[in-house]
Every structure is written in structure tokens, then in C-alpha cells.
Design a protein around this motif. Sequence first.
Motif, PDB file in Angstrom:
ATOM      1  N   ASN A 217     -39.708-111.383 -66.279  1.00 41.61           N
ATOM      2  CA  ASN A 217     -40.351-111.339 -67.676  1.00 41.61           C
ATOM      3  C   ASN A 217     -40.090-112.223 -68.586  1.00 41.61           C
ATOM      4  O   ASN A 217     -39.021-112.399 -68.985  1.00 41.61           O
ATOM      5  CB  ASN A 217     -39.899-109.849 -68.094  1.00 41.61           C
ATOM      6  CG  ASN A 217     -40.270-108.665 -67.113  1.00 41.61           C
ATOM      7  OD1 ASN A 217     -41.106-108.706 -66.263  1.00 41.61           O
ATOM      8  ND2 ASN A 217     -39.186-107.620 -67.089  1.00 41.61           N
TER       9      ASN A 217
ATOM     10  N   LEU B 165     -46.127-116.932 -79.939  1.00 39.03           N
ATOM     11  CA  LEU B 165     -47.254-117.883 -79.854  1.00 39.03           C
ATOM     12  C   LEU B 165     -47.576-118.572 -78.428  1.00 39.03           C
ATOM     13  O   LEU B 165     -48.306-119.262 -78.662  1.00 39.03           O
ATOM     14  CB  LEU B 165     -47.150-118.834 -81.158  1.00 39.03           C
ATOM     15  CG  LEU B 165     -47.117-118.429 -82.326  1.00 39.03           C
ATOM     16  CD1 LEU B 165     -47.441-119.448 -83.411  1.00 39.03           C
ATOM     17  CD2 LEU B 165     -48.689-117.336 -82.639  1.00 39.03           C
ATOM     18  N   MET B 166     -46.947-117.873 -77.428  1.00 38.23           N
ATOM     19  CA  MET B 166     -47.080-118.412 -76.041  1.00 38.23           C
ATOM     20  C   MET B 166     -48.641-118.747 -75.891  1.00 38.23           C
ATOM     21  O   MET B 166     -49.330-119.638 -75.349  1.00 38.23           O
ATOM     22  CB  MET B 166     -46.793-117.407 -75.137  1.00 38.23           C
ATOM     23  CG  MET B 166     -47.012-117.661 -73.549  1.00 38.23           C
ATOM     24  SD  MET B 166     -46.682-116.259 -72.565  1.00 38.23           S
ATOM     25  CE  MET B 166     -45.025-116.168 -72.657  1.00 38.23           C
ATOM     26  N   ASN B 167     -49.469-117.649 -76.253  1.00 38.40           N
ATOM     27  CA  ASN B 167     -50.921-117.514 -76.166  1.00 38.40           C
ATOM     28  C   ASN B 167     -51.372-118.782 -76.705  1.00 38.40           C
ATOM     29  O   ASN B 167     -52.439-119.199 -76.365  1.00 38.40           O
ATOM     30  CB  ASN B 167     -51.206-116.158 -76.984  1.00 38.40           C
ATOM     31  CG  ASN B 167     -52.587-116.047 -77.071  1.00 38.40           C
ATOM     32  OD1 ASN B 167     -53.204-116.477 -78.075  1.00 38.40           O
ATOM     33  ND2 ASN B 167     -53.379-115.381 -76.231  1.00 38.40           N
TER      34      ASN B 167
ATOM     35  N   ILE C 261     -49.368-111.499 -62.013  1.00 37.37           N
ATOM     36  CA  ILE C 261     -49.045-112.019 -63.450  1.00 37.37           C
ATOM     37  C   ILE C 261     -49.570-111.373 -64.589  1.00 37.37           C
ATOM     38  O   ILE C 261     -50.434-111.983 -65.241  1.00 37.37           O
ATOM     39  CB  ILE C 261     -49.287-113.646 -63.456  1.00 37.37           C
ATOM     40  CG1 ILE C 261     -50.597-114.153 -62.999  1.00 37.37           C
ATOM     41  CG2 ILE C 261     -47.964-114.295 -63.338  1.00 37.37           C
ATOM     42  CD1 ILE C 261     -50.785-115.500 -63.368  1.00 37.37           C
ATOM     43  N   PRO C 262     -49.268-110.072 -64.851  1.00 39.30           N
ATOM     44  CA  PRO C 262     -49.773-109.460 -66.067  1.00 39.30           C
ATOM     45  C   PRO C 262     -49.471-110.040 -67.304  1.00 39.30           C
ATOM     46  O   PRO C 262     -48.198-110.307 -67.400  1.00 39.30           O
ATOM     47  CB  PRO C 262     -49.328-108.071 -66.056  1.00 39.30           C
ATOM     48  CG  PRO C 262     -48.117-108.183 -64.979  1.00 39.30           C
ATOM     49  CD  PRO C 262     -48.340-109.197 -64.198  1.00 39.30           C
ATOM     50  N   THR C 263     -50.251-110.176 -68.399  1.00 41.33           N
ATOM     51  CA  THR C 263     -49.976-111.015 -69.522  1.00 41.33           C
ATOM     52  C   THR C 263     -50.145-109.940 -70.491  1.00 41.33           C
ATOM     53  O   THR C 263     -51.075-109.310 -70.708  1.00 41.33           O
ATOM     54  CB  THR C 263     -50.876-112.005 -69.606  1.00 41.33           C
ATOM     55  OG1 THR C 263     -52.196-111.933 -69.267  1.00 41.33           O
ATOM     56  CG2 THR C 263     -50.356-113.319 -68.657  1.00 41.33           C
ATOM     57  N   GLY C 264     -49.218-110.396 -71.685  1.00 43.71           N
ATOM     58  CA  GLY C 264     -49.546-109.707 -72.949  1.00 43.71           C
ATOM     59  C   GLY C 264     -50.037-110.874 -73.845  1.00 43.71           C
ATOM     60  O   GLY C 264     -50.664-111.734 -73.144  1.00 43.71           O
ATOM     61  N   ILE C 265     -49.680-110.852 -75.283  1.00 47.96           N
ATOM     62  CA  ILE C 265     -50.281-111.895 -75.791  1.00 47.96           C
ATOM     63  C   ILE C 265     -49.049-112.973 -76.061  1.00 47.96           C
ATOM     64  O   ILE C 265     -49.230-114.236 -75.614  1.00 47.96           O
ATOM     65  CB  ILE C 265     -50.419-111.266 -77.478  1.00 47.96           C
ATOM     66  CG1 ILE C 265     -51.385-110.078 -77.452  1.00 47.96           C
ATOM     67  CG2 ILE C 265     -51.165-112.402 -78.438  1.00 47.96           C
ATOM     68  CD1 ILE C 265     -52.561-110.225 -76.642  1.00 47.96           C
ATOM     69  N   ASP C 266     -47.998-112.449 -76.162  1.00 38.31           N
ATOM     70  CA  ASP C 266     -46.895-113.437 -76.321  1.00 38.31           C
ATOM     71  C   ASP C 266     -45.770-113.247 -74.970  1.00 38.31           C
ATOM     72  O   ASP C 266     -44.715-113.724 -75.196  1.00 38.31           O
ATOM     73  CB  ASP C 266     -46.103-113.479 -77.509  1.00 38.31           C
ATOM     74  CG  ASP C 266     -46.769-113.933 -78.588  1.00 38.31           C
ATOM     75  OD1 ASP C 266     -47.655-114.723 -78.396  1.00 38.31           O
ATOM     76  OD2 ASP C 266     -46.364-113.467 -79.780  1.00 38.31           O
ATOM     77  N   ASP C 267     -46.230-112.483 -74.096  1.00 42.52           N
ATOM     78  CA  ASP C 267     -45.468-112.302 -72.864  1.00 42.52           C
ATOM     79  C   ASP C 267     -46.111-112.252 -71.658  1.00 42.52           C
ATOM     80  O   ASP C 267     -47.424-112.172 -71.653  1.00 42.52           O
ATOM     81  CB  ASP C 267     -44.604-110.883 -73.181  1.00 42.52           C
ATOM     82  CG  ASP C 267     -45.566-109.854 -73.220  1.00 42.52           C
ATOM     83  OD1 ASP C 267     -45.940-109.170 -72.168  1.00 42.52           O
ATOM     84  OD2 ASP C 267     -46.030-109.491 -74.218  1.00 42.52           O
ATOM     85  N   MET C 268     -45.245-112.563 -70.471  1.00 41.52           N
ATOM     86  CA  MET C 268     -45.984-113.089 -69.380  1.00 41.52           C
ATOM     87  C   MET C 268     -44.978-112.373 -68.296  1.00 41.52           C
ATOM     88  O   MET C 268     -43.885-112.409 -68.277  1.00 41.52           O
ATOM     89  CB  MET C 268     -46.326-114.130 -69.077  1.00 41.52           C
ATOM     90  CG  MET C 268     -46.689-114.675 -67.549  1.00 41.52           C
ATOM     91  SD  MET C 268     -46.723-116.508 -67.596  1.00 41.52           S
ATOM     92  CE  MET C 268     -48.648-116.761 -68.084  1.00 41.52           C
ATOM     93  N   SER C 269     -45.524-111.475 -67.311  1.00 40.90           N
ATOM     94  CA  SER C 269     -44.428-111.124 -66.227  1.00 40.90           C
ATOM     95  C   SER C 269     -45.021-111.893 -64.853  1.00 40.90           C
ATOM     96  O   SER C 269     -46.297-111.848 -64.671  1.00 40.90           O
ATOM     97  CB  SER C 269     -44.563-109.563 -66.027  1.00 40.90           C
ATOM     98  OG  SER C 269     -43.930-108.967 -67.019  1.00 40.90           O
TER      99      SER C 269
ATOM    100  N   MET D 279     -45.649-101.473 -65.411  1.00 44.70           N
ATOM    101  CA  MET D 279     -46.980-102.055 -65.606  1.00 44.70           C
ATOM    102  C   MET D 279     -48.025-101.419 -64.885  1.00 44.70           C
ATOM    103  O   MET D 279     -47.666-100.896 -64.171  1.00 44.70           O
ATOM    104  CB  MET D 279     -46.799-103.673 -64.932  1.00 44.70           C
ATOM    105  CG  MET D 279     -45.772-104.477 -65.447  1.00 44.70           C
ATOM    106  SD  MET D 279     -45.429-105.938 -64.429  1.00 44.70           S
ATOM    107  CE  MET D 279     -43.618-106.040 -64.279  1.00 44.70           C
TER     108      MET D 279
END
Lengths: 453, 453
Positions: free
Chosen positions: B311, B316-318, B341-349, B417
Motif C-alpha cells: 500500500n 497529489l499522486m494522481n 492495483i486498486p487505486t484511490g486518488i492519492d493512494d494505490m495498492s 479492498m
Amino acid sequence: MKVVKFGGSSLASAEQLKKVLDIIKSDEERRFVIVSAPGKRHSDDIKVTDALIRYYRAYTSDQDVTERQNWIIQRYKTIVDELNLDYSILEKISESITKLATLPIEGNPFLYDTFLAAGEDNNAKLIAAFFRKNGLSARYLHPREAGIIVSSEPGNARILPSSYDKLEELRNEDDILVIPGFFGVTANNQICTFSRGGSDITGSILAAGVKADLYENFTDVDGIFAAHPGVVRKPDSITELTYREMRELAYAGFTVLHDEALIPAYRGKIPLVIKNTNNPQHPGTKIVLKRRSNGLPVVGIAGDDDFVSINLSKYLMNREVGFGRKVMQILEELNIRWEHIPTGIDDMSIVLRERELTPIKEEEIVSQLTRKLEVDHVDIERDLSIIMLVGENMKSHIGVTATATKALSDSNINLEMISQGSSEVSVMFVIKTENEKKAVRALYRAFFPREDS
Amino acid sequence: MKVVKFGGSSLASAEQLKKVLDIIKSDEERRFVIVSAPGKRHSDDIKVTDALIRYYRAYTSDQDVTERQNWIIQRYKTIVDELNLDYSILEKISESITKLATLPIEGNPFLYDTFLAAGEDNNAKLIAAFFRKNGLSARYLHPREAGIIVSSEPGNARILPSSYDKLEELRNEDDILVIPGFFGVTANNQICTFSRGGSDITGSILAAGVKADLYENFTDVDGIFAAHPGVVRKPDSITELTYREMRELAYAGFTVLHDEALIPAYRGKIPLVIKNTNNPQHPGTKIVLKRRSNGLPVVGIAGDDDFVSINLSKYLMNREVGFGRKVMQILEELNIRWEHIPTGIDDMSIVLRERELTPIKEEEIVSQLTRKLEVDHVDIERDLSIIMLVGENMKSHIGVTATATKALSDSNINLEMISQGSSEVSVMFVIKTENEKKAVRALYRAFFPREDS
């Protein structure tokens, strides 16, 4: 010690400036005042910044600029008159505005920025004079003197990390400092403006620089609502929000502050509050690094449209090492920014904003996926919306996704995709745009129960 | 015209072979019989293939091989005796087994494959003789004669696309052809075995090659169950399943057939049925390209453990074009296969199988993510399981996800997830492994209601 920033509508008229004065007077911690250019007084009005753009165009296309100059000077004069300020301040403003039309055009990449910055700069002079006249020990400070030294990127300036040491010294100033937002100066002493979110960025930089206890951002709304008031009737306003939650909500359409503006404050761990100049008693919405739980799992629900999905499948895709990377490489070479890539076993979707996918790029992607990656199937799905259910407390609430999906299902809304990552700050639903408002309302009802509904 | 494949346990004894004979006799469409080596007769028994491995080891390490040879020959002799077959067949088998210990060891990359293949090869000879003795016009056919020409990759042979033309000619044969599974021959006439799923692959290739109407795969179970019988008590058996559904279930732990074995049949659009040699009247599970709906949204529920999640988050990864691709590049350079690879806005797993993440690779990933990609945060989450809810009909059922998440939530199982892509053949949940069985049971109860529970 507080940094206070006022937006254009808070500074559009004498009436508004009096509210600003009261706000500054009512709390002696408010020591740094960042100001925008005068905004619109009514919906048909012209912002000073827009007037400066017209002025710039006239000047650079060799037209007569007198009318453009006068309109702007007159705009300030109206405020000076209404506030009964000494005309010496108007002379300074007038001189500054007129002088713009003497600057070199050729070989001057900073000219446009210099024109635009004059709106904020002269407003700061005016407001400092107004404060002084009303008994405040206040002083106008140019970003050059403040130490806001930026990169040489016209329209897209970035603060130089070395600026922060100088900024910290401002803590020792006795006067209330009135600083124009939206721009800094380069190492070569050129005016250079920030990108979107202009004055908000200055406020954020100042707050981080002087290590403020709070960055107060005054707008014309009572803070941030848990859902868009145009979609949900009288939504709750949010008392406290983390930076991460703010980012997730901003991503899907919440636009009170531009998220880039938040970076310096976020990095400096400065809490921020969004307040209403016209209703300063309202606590507004505080944006913090960590917040106490208010008992509710969800803090806000945002929806945004104009998404598309490229759906592809290939039997045994899952076995090909590097498949995902190759897909991403194709997108990167076409300079396409993607948002999410939910994957099944033999299928993958690429969710992106519609504007990223021009017809030519679309054709190229489909062709490369088919030819290079030999996918079995590819299609493009349009008219999609993203719904973000946001809340740091979701992770401690088993069943948030269950409640959300049930609410959507009960409203007969099919989920095109769903993604919940490990951060658990948000759950993202992709649905058809035609269902977007219905979905936000259904989710709002599910997570913000109220007696009258 | 049907291709019929029998697994090792269906061919382990005379008693089993009589069932096989009845099966072939009962349907004259059963024209191609693919056989495995004799399997175990009871749980303590040794498979012929394993005996061949011991034989190979003895031979290549210069030990006496007589005992090894005799064990294998005796194994076939028992069957020959029980079936009252002519001893001429046993002589052929004996000669074939003995001859292995005369093959060159040095510079012979195909030796191991040649030893192993002898199990299937000699069984095919025996079974053809048995069929003939019982009135069937049957004939043993070596893969060389059949035209199963493969790539020169010992232990990992792949059928050459050019083989299919020759295979199609087999349609014109009058005899029932008994063909050993698990291996082909290279263009240089070397024995070369397939990877995992050996004889299943041969059956699948034959079915596609002769354009069979059906590929019947006989095992020792009544087909595929909707959930693991070790987890759910007496689960429903599945009547019909699509290839896609089979893939999704196989991915998360359903292991009746190895999915690679399915490719030729899938590409050739040949339906496949998994049946039970010991209960041939049972319809088994049919695997098809498209199936009729049986009214249920979910066809099967699979669970598999030993997953981990990397994780990472970055403010601001996005906004960073190419961020995802860079993450994937790091993984690819370390030869790590990721799953999702589920992604949020500023996170990625990054979800992957635990075996992919050696301690050295883990350290390297964390270091590169921190150093090169400057992520704000990275952690590794272990002991995760994936639950797959599979069904082609889910897309026409609003509310499947709602029902599933509610069932999990009611059982107090937190979702780490969740991912549902556009294909909507499956919904994937990532949960803690400690909850895996409970989750499968809860989902089974929700989607397969029955009166006695």
C-alpha cells in the motif's frame, strides 16, 4: 498567529471591505492578510483581473489603451471614494496601472503576468491604507519584500524552497502585513504568477512560511457542504475535514479550493479553515491533518461526470508479466492521464476523463491494444460518472460499502465499477451519468439521516 | 464426434478400466481417447509417473535400476493379469520401460521428459489392447503419428500452430484412437512434455484439432461445485459454466482443471464437460462459451489465501503522469507479477501472491518506491485472502454487490479492498485470511439459499 486570505468577492466593494476590517479587528492573531483583486459586485460585473487582460490585449496589439486604463482606475476610485480614503493612495494605484503600458513587449515573457498581478498588488495597497485609516497598524508588503521568490515559469510559478527561511522572519514584524496574492518574483526580479488557485497558493505559502497556527481562507460560502447543494436540498455543512478527505472530494467535483493551493499548508502541517466573509460567526469548515470522529463514517459525497472507460479483455491476460505496464506505456506515450484501472482476471478497465481521449488518440489506443497487445476485445464506454464516498472513519465502520451498495441498488442504479483501496478514505463507484444525481441523493439519504426526510 | 480424456485415478486398476470401457462403448461418438498414466489405487499408493521419476533419478545417478524397472513393469502386469490381456502387450511395455535405461544421459535435455512420458505411453498401448479384446475397433496412436508436434521446451512444450492441419485429418480415421496424453514430439523427433495439466492439454489440443463437438474430461468427481466442499457443506454442483467463469474460479483456488489446459479448446470454441468415471450418469459440469441463465446471478464462490498488498500513498499522486507506469516498471524489473492495483486518488495498492515477494525483493521495492517515486508512505499488508464471486449473469442483476457486502458485513467481516471491473463476471473482495472460510460460507448462504439451512 493567523494568515488570513480574502477572495475577490470579499473585496469587491467598500461594503465588503468593511466586513474585512471587522474580521481583522476582531482577532489580533490575524497578522497576515493576503488579498485578491477586486471581484464582481454583481453577476454582470467585470472582475479587475479580466479588465487587466483586456488592457493587456489592447496594449500588445497596439490599440489605444486609455479607456482600458481608465476603467480599471475608476474601479479602484469607486472604492477609495466610498471608503473616504486619501487620494494619495489612488495616485499610486493610477500610476501603477498607467505604467504597465510603458513596459517592453518584445522579449518579455513576464509581461502578461505583470499586468495580471497589478489587480492584487494595487488592491493590497488600497486595503493597507484602509486598515491604517481605521486605526490598525497595517502595512502593504510586496511579495519581493516578503520573500516570495519563485521559479521563472510565467503563469505557473512555483515557490523556491529557499524562500521559506526568509518568510519565517516575517513572524517578527509588528505591523499587520497586507500582501497581494497570486504572484511572486523571480530571482531576476520579474513578476511571475502562480497557476490556478492563485491567491490561495500565496496564503498557503505564507501560512507554512510563518508557521501560522491557522490559515483562514475567507470566501462567500459557509464552508464546505457534505454534498452539492444543487443536488441535495440543504446538505449538512462539514465542520472538520482532513486534507486527504478534501483531496478526494475535490477530485470528484468539490471546488471550493484548488487542491494544488493546499500543498504548502499540508506539508507545513498548518490547519486551514474556510470561512464566509459575509457570515464570519459561522465556524466554517476546518481542514486538518487528523480529525476527531464525529460518529459518522462518511464526511462527504461527491459526484463528477465526463468519464470514459476503455474496457479490454484477453484470455490469460493475468499470466502475462508486464501486461499492465505495457498498457500504461501506450497511454503514457500518447500523453494520456488515466484515473483508475480496475482489473478482473482476464480483463482490465482504464477509467479516464473524457477530455483525455481525443478521437485520434482513441483510434491509436484501440489499434495499439489490438495490434501490439493482441487483446481479444476492447470497447469504449462513455457518459460515466464517478461517485466518491469519502470519510477517514470508514475504515472503522464495517458495512459502509454494504449500506452504500444497498442504497444504490434500492434506487435501481447499476454499478459499472466499484473500487475500494486499502486506504479506505473513500469508496469509488462508477455509474452511468444519467444516474449521477439520483445516486448522490440516495447515498446522502443513507449516510446523513435526518428527521424531515 | 467426442474427444474423451481419462485421468490417472480413472485408469489405476482393472476395475476402473472396465468403467472406462463401458463409457466408450455407450456412445459411438467417443472416438478419441486420451489417457493418463495409471494413478493411485488407494491413498498410500504410488503413481506410475512418480515411480518413473525415481527410476530416472536412479539411472542418472548411476545406481542400480532393476528394482525401479521391475516395480513399474509389475504395476502394468497387475492390470494386464486382471484384465486377462495377452502377454504380448506386457512384453512391449516391459521392453519400453527397460529401454529407457539405455538412452544417453549427457547432452540429452529431453531424457527426463522421455522417462515421464512412458507412463502415459505404455498405458495407452495397454488400454488399446484392452479395448480390442472387448470388441472395439481401437488402435494405439503415438503423438508422433497423431501429429502433436511441439516446441523444443522440455517440461514446458507448446503445441505448434502448424500441428492443427494434420490433427484435423484424424477425423477420417475409422478406429477409436487411444492416444497418450501429457507429451508431444519436437520437430527433431524428441519426446517433450507439456507443463502442468499435462494430459488435459493433450485432450484440449485434440478436441480443437479434430473440431470435436465435445471434449469430455473424466475425473473422479461429479464436476465442479459452487463452493469448496471442505468449506461449505454439500454445495450445489454446477451444471453449466462459461470459460470466463471457469477462469475466474480457477484463479481463486478452484483446481479441477488447470486453466492453461483450456486454451486450445477455448480458442477452438469446443465445449468441455467434466464428468465422473465412477458416476458417468451424472451430467457433470459443462464448460461453454456462452450459457443460458439459470436464474441465479452467481455461479460459484472461490477463496484463495497467501496474498499480500503493498500500500502506498503520495499527496497529489494522481497528478503525476506516468506514476502508475513507473510503479509497474519497478515491479517488472524485479520480475514480480502483480494481480490487482486498486487505486484511490492519492493512494494505490498492489495486490500480489505472497510467493512473489521475497524479503530481498520487498526491501528493494520499498526502497525504490521511497527513493525514486518519493512516496509519502508505504506499508506491506500480509495474510490476505481473495474471495471471488463469479457469474456472467451478475451484470443483469442490480444489487449483487449490495447482497454480497451486506452478507459480509452481517458476519462482521471487514473489507480490506473491493474491486469490480467493467466485465462484471466477478466481484473481488480482499479480506484478512482469518475470515476467509467465514466469508465464503456467508456469501454461499446469501446466493445459494436452500431450505435446510
